[in-house]
Design an enzyme around this catalytic site. Structure first.
Site, PDB file in Angstrom:
ATOM      1  N   ASP A   1      10.462  -5.288  -6.579  1.00  0.00           N
ATOM      2  CA  ASP A   1      11.527  -5.737  -7.492  1.00  0.00           C
ATOM      3  C   ASP A   1      11.108  -6.865  -8.412  1.00  0.00           C
ATOM      4  O   ASP A   1      11.947  -7.552  -8.960  1.00  0.00           O
ATOM      5  CB  ASP A   1      12.773  -6.138  -6.695  1.00  0.00           C
ATOM      6  N   GLU A   2       9.803  -7.061  -8.566  1.00  0.00           N
ATOM      7  CA  GLU A   2       9.392  -8.088  -9.515  1.00  0.00           C
ATOM      8  C   GLU A   2       8.126  -7.673 -10.249  1.00  0.00           C
ATOM      9  O   GLU A   2       7.350  -6.857  -9.766  1.00  0.00           O
ATOM     10  CB  GLU A   2       9.197  -9.443  -8.819  1.00  0.00           C
TER      11      GLU A   2
ATOM     12  N   ASP B   1      12.514 -10.702 -11.884  1.00  0.00           N
ATOM     13  CA  ASP B   1      12.773 -10.406 -10.461  1.00  0.00           C
ATOM     14  C   ASP B   1      14.244 -10.029 -10.295  1.00  0.00           C
ATOM     15  O   ASP B   1      15.133 -10.725 -10.783  1.00  0.00           O
ATOM     16  CB  ASP B   1      12.432 -11.649  -9.627  1.00  0.00           C
TER      17      ASP B   1
HETATM   18  P1  TTP Z   1      12.981 -10.671  -2.938  1.00  0.00           P
HETATM   19  O1  TTP Z   1      12.895 -10.550  -4.431  1.00  0.00           O
HETATM   20  O2  TTP Z   1      12.182 -11.734  -2.282  1.00  0.00           O
HETATM   21  O3  TTP Z   1      14.490 -10.933  -2.488  1.00  0.00           O
HETATM   22  P2  TTP Z   1      15.850 -10.379  -3.098  1.00  0.00           P
HETATM   23  O4  TTP Z   1      15.613  -9.526  -4.283  1.00  0.00           O
HETATM   24  O5  TTP Z   1      16.634  -9.763  -1.975  1.00  0.00           O
HETATM   25  O6  TTP Z   1      16.612 -11.707  -3.515  1.00  0.00           O
HETATM   26  P3  TTP Z   1      16.298 -12.686  -4.758  1.00  0.00           P
HETATM   27  O7  TTP Z   1      15.136 -12.128  -5.500  1.00  0.00           O
HETATM   28  O8  TTP Z   1      17.554 -12.699  -5.566  1.00  0.00           O
HETATM   29  O9  TTP Z   1      16.004 -14.018  -4.145  1.00  0.00           O
HETATM   30  O10 TTP Z   1      12.597  -9.306  -2.260  1.00  0.00           O
HETATM   31  C1  TTP Z   1      12.960  -8.057  -2.836  1.00  0.00           C
HETATM   32  C2  TTP Z   1      13.346  -7.067  -1.763  1.00  0.00           C
HETATM   33  O11 TTP Z   1      12.274  -6.894  -0.839  1.00  0.00           O
HETATM   34  C3  TTP Z   1      14.535  -7.505  -0.936  1.00  0.00           C
HETATM   35  O12 TTP Z   1      15.779  -7.133  -1.533  1.00  0.00           O
HETATM   36  C4  TTP Z   1      14.308  -6.818   0.365  1.00  0.00           C
HETATM   37  C5  TTP Z   1      12.801  -6.706   0.469  1.00  0.00           C
HETATM   38  N1  TTP Z   1      12.303  -7.739   1.391  1.00  0.00           N
HETATM   39  C6  TTP Z   1      12.127  -7.409   2.728  1.00  0.00           C
HETATM   40  O13 TTP Z   1      12.346  -6.271   3.133  1.00  0.00           O
HETATM   41  N2  TTP Z   1      11.694  -8.390   3.594  1.00  0.00           N
HETATM   42  C7  TTP Z   1      11.466  -9.684   3.189  1.00  0.00           C
HETATM   43  O14 TTP Z   1      11.093 -10.554   4.017  1.00  0.00           O
HETATM   44  C8  TTP Z   1      11.652 -10.009   1.804  1.00  0.00           C
HETATM   45  C9  TTP Z   1      11.411 -11.412   1.306  1.00  0.00           C
HETATM   46  C10 TTP Z   1      12.076  -9.013   0.954  1.00  0.00           C
HETATM   47 MG    MG Z   2      14.384 -10.186  -5.872  1.00  0.00          MG
END
Ligand code: TTP
Ligand code: MG
Length: 401
Positions: free
Chosen positions: A99-100, A4
């Site tokens: 992103d994962e 991720d």
């Molecule tokens: P995540 O992987 O949940 O969050 P992140 O990458 O910003 O942070 P981390 O993994 O380090 O905790 O989500 C990936 C992307 O998806 C995030 O950058 C923005 C988008 N997203 C939204 O638009 N709305 C949301 O509610 C979430 C959780 C994510």
């Molecule tokens: Mg992320």
């Protein structure tokens, strides 16, 4: 393996503008807006900011944060490159969102020396080629791998040895277990269950009586047992676009123009995937947050912008005649998708003309941008939403692109 990216949207912005590095940064929109935080840098998280929090709250908790609108095409591109890198390491890849992803790495030890070494290589390539940092969890099954990558953030790497799944999870709060939402967490806490370890020792029968069929899944996951395969994604089941208005509205012409625009985005997506749909849905959220969806089934299956719009308007008129409140959010979608070839109604000359028109517009838009060619009705959106070559910039860009 679960991989991720860290603070994904924010990290892409920081890569392009190094002045943002090491600072509290939020992607989601201007703090005066009514949107929510999409991504917050780890510096911003230290102030309690997190995804889903209203921007106004975020700016109150951390006034010095830098708020960025964000641009979805950039994230989509980074996401594709991320998945391409992962696919170089294993063909068994299951993307989850942008992103994962899960990667099945069974048997890859011999190539990289160890799975740990393989993860290090993956992280290095993501850093070198994308300028982004990723966190990786390695375990015998999906659930523990995901919890491990989450726990290791940012820029982390955690391997849970076989046999240690249960003890790894045990001290963590139940909310860390994927699938446990707010409601389940509260219900468990009320039963005196706070950690995953406590959940794992709860008798299966008791869990089933409180949570029905999902009690069994909770039981297995809490014990670190997860035999689900890494599965490549199934084709899309539905396509939809929605947006929130910056001010609640009863203006029918604005509602219709927005519906037309969102419908055209849905139509373009549908045609690009080579699909037609049998079912159209309209979603409305009113000023008091009551949300309704209305659906209508058509035969033959359709993919034309005009059919999507006409059906959407029909459902909209019906809904507005029943509810007089101003509208906060509008969305349109299609479902029950079929392959495009199977339903062509080519005997009808007006359907054929419509199809030719849609394809011609698609080609122009692919080449010159979505708003390069517009229907008269959507032109009035110029006064409501900022326009970019990619299209109108709506309140919820990730949902309305
Ligand atoms: P995540 O992987 O949940 O969050 P992140 O990458 O910003 O942070 P981390 O993994 O380090 O905790 O989500 C990936 C992307 O998806 C995030 O950058 C923005 C988008 N997203 C939204 O638009 N709305 C949301 O509610 C979430 C959780 C994510
Ligand atoms: Mg992320």
């Amino acid at each position: 393996m679960h991989i991720d990216l860290d603070a994904f949207f924010v990290s892409v912005e920081q890569r392009e503008n190094p002045e943002l590095k090491g600072k509290p940064v939020v992607v989601g929109g201007r703090p005066e807006g009514r949107g929510v935080v999409a991504s917050a840098s780890y510096e911003a998280r230290a102030f309690g900011l997190h995804a889903g929090m209203p921007l106004a709250t975020a700016s109150r908790l951390c006034p010095q944060a830098i708020f960025i609108e964000g641009s979805f095409p950039k994230y989509r591109e980074a996401s594709q490159r991320f998945m391409t890198i992962l696919a170089d390491f294993s063909p068994d890849i299951e993307p989850l969102g942008l992103d994962e992803a899960y990667l099945d790495v069974t048997g890859f030890e011999s190539i990289y020396g160890s799975i740990h070494q393989m993860a290090v290589k993956i992280k290095q390539r993501i850093k070198a080629e994308l300028g982004l940092s990723a966190s990786v969890g390695i375990a015998s099954g999906k659930i523990v791998a995901k919890v491990a990558s989450e726990l290791s953030k940012p820029d982390g790497l955690v391997k849970v040895a076989g046999g240690e799944e249960r003890s790894f999870l045990a001290p963590l709060p139940v909310a860390k277990l994927p699938g446990i939402g707010r409601k389940t967490e509260q219900k468990l806490n009320a039963l005196g269950i706070n950690t995953i370890g406590e959940l794992s020792s709860m008798p299966l029968d008791a869990l089933k009586s409180h949570f029905g069929a999902s009690g069994e899944v909770l039981h297995r996951f809490a014990n670190g047992i997860d035999d689900r395969e890494v599965e490549p994604p199934a084709p899309a089941k539905q396509i939809s676009r929605e947006t929130t208005f910056s001010r609640d509205t009863t203006d029918r012409s604005q509602l219709k123009a927005t519906l037309r625009y969102l419908g055209e985005r849905v139509g373009a997506d549908l045609r690009q995937r080579g699909k037609r749909a049998r079912c159209l849905t309209l979603k409305l959220r009113y000023a008091d947050f009551t949300t309704i969806t209305r659906r209508h089934t058509l035969s033959p299956a359709f993919d034309s912008d005009q059919t999507i719009f006409d059906t959407g308007v029909m459902l909209l008129k019906k809904a507005l005649s029943q509810e007089k409140q101003p509208v906060r959010l509008i969305g349109i979608g299609v479902a029950e998708l079929v392959e495009s070839g199977s339903q062509l109604d080519m005997l009808d000359p007006s359907a054929r003309r419509q199809e030719q028109l849609d394809r011609a517009i698609d080609r122009i838009r692919n080449k010159y941008g979505f708003t390069a060619i517009q229907t008269g009705r959507t032109l009035q959106l110029k006064d409501i939403f900022p326009e970019t070559g990619e299209g109108y910039k709506l309140q919820t860009p990730s949902l309305s692109r």
